[in-house]
Design a protein around this motif. Structure first.
Motif, short mmCIF file in Angstrom:
data_model
loop_
_atom_site.label_atom_id
_atom_site.label_comp_id
_atom_site.label_asym_id
_atom_site.label_seq_id
_atom_site.Cartn_x
_atom_site.Cartn_y
_atom_site.Cartn_z
N ALA A 1 -11.81 35.69 6.84
CA ALA A 1 -13.28 35.60 6.51
C ALA A 1 -13.96 35.52 7.72
CB ALA A 1 -13.31 34.54 5.67
N ILE A 2 -13.54 35.10 8.92
CA ILE A 2 -14.39 34.70 10.04
C ILE A 2 -14.54 35.88 10.88
CG2 ILE A 2 -14.47 33.38 11.89
CD1 ILE A 2 -13.10 31.04 10.50
N LEU A 3 -15.73 36.06 11.25
CA LEU A 3 -16.29 37.17 12.42
C LEU A 3 -16.30 36.84 13.64
CD1 LEU A 3 -17.13 40.12 12.60
CD2 LEU A 3 -19.53 39.22 12.24
N GLU A 4 -16.94 35.38 13.62
CA GLU A 4 -17.26 34.94 15.06
C GLU A 4 -17.09 33.34 14.78
OE1 GLU A 4 -20.50 37.99 16.73
OE2 GLU A 4 -21.07 35.95 15.99
N ALA A 5 -16.58 32.78 16.00
CA ALA A 5 -16.23 31.46 16.03
C ALA A 5 -16.65 30.72 17.21
CB ALA A 5 -15.00 30.85 15.48
N ALA A 6 -17.21 29.46 17.30
CA ALA A 6 -17.28 28.76 18.56
C ALA A 6 -16.94 27.21 18.06
CB ALA A 6 -18.54 29.11 19.36
N VAL A 7 -16.48 26.50 19.18
CA VAL A 7 -16.13 25.08 18.88
C VAL A 7 -16.66 24.44 20.07
CG1 VAL A 7 -14.39 23.30 18.40
CG2 VAL A 7 -13.97 25.80 17.53
N VAL A 8 -17.30 23.21 19.63
CA VAL A 8 -17.96 22.16 20.75
C VAL A 8 -17.57 20.93 20.08
CG1 VAL A 8 -19.77 23.65 21.48
CG2 VAL A 8 -20.22 22.21 19.66
N ALA A 9 -17.78 19.91 20.97
CA ALA A 9 -17.63 18.43 20.61
C ALA A 9 -18.79 17.78 19.98
CB ALA A 9 -17.40 17.67 21.81
N ARG A 10 -18.61 17.04 18.75
CA ARG A 10 -19.69 16.35 18.05
C ARG A 10 -19.20 14.80 18.18
NH1 ARG A 10 -21.02 16.28 11.61
NH2 ARG A 10 -22.50 14.69 11.53
N PRO A 11 -20.38 14.10 18.39
CA PRO A 11 -20.03 12.77 18.74
C PRO A 11 -19.23 12.19 17.30
CG PRO A 11 -22.26 13.14 19.29
CD PRO A 11 -21.65 14.39 18.68
N ASP A 12 -18.38 11.37 17.45
CA ASP A 12 -17.57 10.73 16.38
C ASP A 12 -17.53 8.94 16.64
OD1 ASP A 12 -15.20 9.56 14.93
OD2 ASP A 12 -15.42 11.45 14.15
N SER A 13 -18.00 8.13 15.68
CA SER A 13 -18.12 6.72 15.91
C SER A 13 -16.55 6.18 16.07
CB SER A 13 -18.72 5.95 14.69
OG SER A 13 -18.11 6.65 13.43
N HIS A 14 -15.59 7.00 15.61
CA HIS A 14 -14.45 6.27 15.50
C HIS A 14 -13.50 7.04 16.86
CE1 HIS A 14 -10.58 4.52 14.60
NE2 HIS A 14 -10.05 5.71 14.42
N ASP B 1 -16.40 21.66 28.27
CA ASP B 1 -15.89 22.10 26.87
C ASP B 1 -14.81 21.29 26.39
OD1 ASP B 1 -18.47 23.79 26.75
OD2 ASP B 1 -17.32 25.64 27.17
N VAL B 2 -13.93 20.76 27.28
CA VAL B 2 -13.05 20.04 26.64
C VAL B 2 -13.15 18.77 25.79
CG1 VAL B 2 -10.84 18.77 27.40
CG2 VAL B 2 -11.53 20.69 28.60
#
Length: 589
Positions: free
Chosen positions: A508-521, A485-486
């Protein structure tokens, strides 16, 4: 007379391999110090005056805890469920009769697997004792799985019997139908009922009728070898491919004791079952509560109202809960809450709990302790031991410390943060990241019918968790992320846990999850999936700005998606699903 004192580990390994083909440990001494692993062969030693016999040796097994409580606490309540109440003497009698019926009626033999599909009801508790009393191996399946997955796990485990709750009977029947199409022999179906509303359901035996036909004088089939398997627990599926983790009688015994010790559970506690018993054998607490002569309060469904009501009704002293359940409690309506009759000690495990959630739980009257572990470590492996010198710290600092994963419990030989490639221990500087690794008696015996996965997980004499952490100067570990997940953005490593902690601090946030999204730069950038609290409205730009105000800009999400967050039945976020969603969005340019 002289007696031989020999290498018992060699005996255990050969016995286990013979009785349970396909699973045994693959360890070596490399990277593990002088003790090495179970494959090491020590020379025979001659020691005068030593003998091992029935007077001084019995294979360790947690089912003996039930025998003791039936003698010491015969009239104290053992299991409470709605209007039903059993004493420890009654629970012992019921488990013995069920073990008898498994052996004589269902023809279960030592080593056979017996599966369950049920919520936290009394039958589920009894099966944790009755199945191993029959010499069999318990395989508790996730009660939220669909029919195809249940069919797949039944095929993999080769279970001979399936105990299923009446509310899940149709799912089970569909699973058995799918299994029969493969040519495999489906297991016998035993239906767990609560009323007469099961007339239209298909089954081979009914639970109470089966139990009633058992022999109360049946002698439990205690293991001849404490290395024998007691249960198989399938991983929760956060990585999409569950594996069958094998627990031994010895490991379950030791982890049961370790867990009630870290839970600070004294004699005769009252434990509220919010953690599913199918998850890591209920963190080994079905056996652990029995060891202390406690009362098990069973819940079919977990809601904040049910939690508060049962705490007040039964004077609950202890409970367990995933961080998602804690989140549910602190955000529950005021109408669902009750004033607690006493301090309730809560063990939380799973994903690292946000410090804000821990603080709010304390305000409601709960005392939260944080543990960390995996299915492969019988559930709890480490916990945050609280030190008196931390009492004077500000509330925010206290919560940050409590959110750490802490140190190993007494049942483990060692827990360390190491470089995955060199196997060297990382500096205890709170900055250098490495992989959390475990060693000791409460590490799994192996993966069922998966020799290669077992070898990979136990290579170098350590169990490799796949979790990335740092080690602080006091040797307390703190998870930063799962290895997979890093997020690597422009050469910088971003911990999704740290980003999620900031997100949870937004009102305002009840739940949160973070993942990687491809980035062209940048290669990858953080993508946040969030669920808002009822009545709040914020947009993507506001959340991104909030994060940038509270952390380095490169760590802040560049994408925010407002959506439901998928979870397993144990409350763990299924990040592999979110990663696929982020990947499908394409590159952020």
């Amino acid at each position: 007379m002289k007696h031989h004192f020999y290498n018992y580990s060699r005996l255990l390994k050969s016995s286990y391999k013979r009785k349970f083909i396909g699973v045994y440990s693959f360890c070596s001494s490399s990277g593990g110090g002088s003790r090495g692993g179970v494959d090491d062969v020590a020379s025979w030693q001659r020691v005068d005056g030593i003998v091992r016999c029935q007077a001084n040796y019995t294979p360790l097994t947690p089912i003996t805890f039930l025998e003791r409580s039936a003698k010491v606490f015969p009239h104290r309540p053992s299991v409470v469920y709605g209007g039903s109440l059993y004493t420890w003497r009654e629970t012992r009698q019921r488990c013995v009769k069920l073990a008898s019926a498994l052996t004589t009626v269902l023809r279960i033999s030592p080593g056979h697997l017996v599966a369950t599909l049920a919520p936290n009801v009394p039958a589920m508790y009894e099966l944790h004792f009755a199945v191993p009393m029959a010499g069999a191996v318990l395989c508790a399946l996730n009660s939220r799985l669909d029919s195809p997955m249940i069919s797949s796990l039944l095929a993999h485990s080769q279970a001979k019997v399936l105990f299923v709750d009446y509310q899940l009977a149709k799912i089970a029947s569909e699973a058995l139908h799918l299994l029969s199409k493969t040519g495999a022999n489906p297991p016998l179906l035993v239906l767990i009922t609560e009323s007469d509303n099961h007339e239209n359901l298909e089954y081979d035996y009914e639970y109470e009728n089966l139990l009633a036909g058992g022999d109360e004088q049946f002698q439990p089939n205690l293991p001849a070898d404490e290395w024998d398997p007691i249960s198989v627990n399938y991983t929760s599926g956060t990585t999409s491919r569950p594996k069958g983790v094998v627990y031994s009688h010895r490991g379950a015994y030791i982890n049961s004791i370790s867990t009630f010790l870290l839970h600070e559970m004294g004699p005769m506690p009252t434990y509220l079952w919010t953690v599913p018993m199918f998850h890591c054998s209920g963190w080994c607490l079905p056996w652990g509560v029995a060891a202390q002569g406690g009362t098990n309060v069973c819940l079919r469904k977990v809601t904040p109202k049910d939690i508060f009501d049962n705490i007040v009704l039964h004077n609950v002293t202890h409970m367990g809960a995933a961080p998602t359940v804690l989140n549910m409690i602190v955000n529950s309506p005021l109408t669902d809450r009750r004033t607690l009759p006493n301090k309730v000690r809560v063990l939380t495990g799973g994903s690292p709990p946000p410090p804000q959630i821990l603080s709010k739980m304390e305000e409601l009257g709960f005392e939260v302790a944080h543990l960390y572990g995996l299915t492969e470590t019988y559930g709890p492996g480490t916990y945050c031991v609280w030190k008196p010198e931390w009492d004077s710290l500000p509330p925010g600092e206290k919560s940050k410390i409590k959110a750490r994963q802490g140190v190993q419990h007494l049942g483990l030989e060692d827990v360390d943060v190491r470089d995955s490639l060199t196997m060297e221990s990382v500096p205890a500087d709170g900055k250098t990241m490495g992989e959390i690794m475990f060693k000791g008696n409460t590490v799994m015996s192996g993966y069922l019918n998966d020799v290669n996965a077992t070898k990979e997980a136990l290579k170098g004499g350590w169990f490799h968790s796949g979790d990335i952490a740092v080690k602080h100067p006091d040797n307390y570990i703190e998870i930063k992320d799962r290895l997979k997940d890093v997020i690597i953005s422009g050469g910088e490593n971003i911990s999704t846990v740290e980003v999620e902690t900031v997100l949870y601090s937004h009102p305002a946030i009840l739940e949160a999850a973070v993942v990687a999204r491809p980035d062209s730069h940048w290669g990858e950038t953080p993508c946040a999936f969030v669920k808002l609290k009822v009545g709040y409205e914020v947009d993507e730009h506001e959340i991104i700005k909030f994060c940038r105000d509270h952390m380095p800009h490169y760590m802040a999400p560049k994408t925010v998606i407002f959506d439901e967050i998928p979870k397993t039945a144990t409350g763990k976020i299924q990040k592999f699903i979110l990663r696929e969603k982020a990947k499908a969005m394409g590159c952020l340019s």
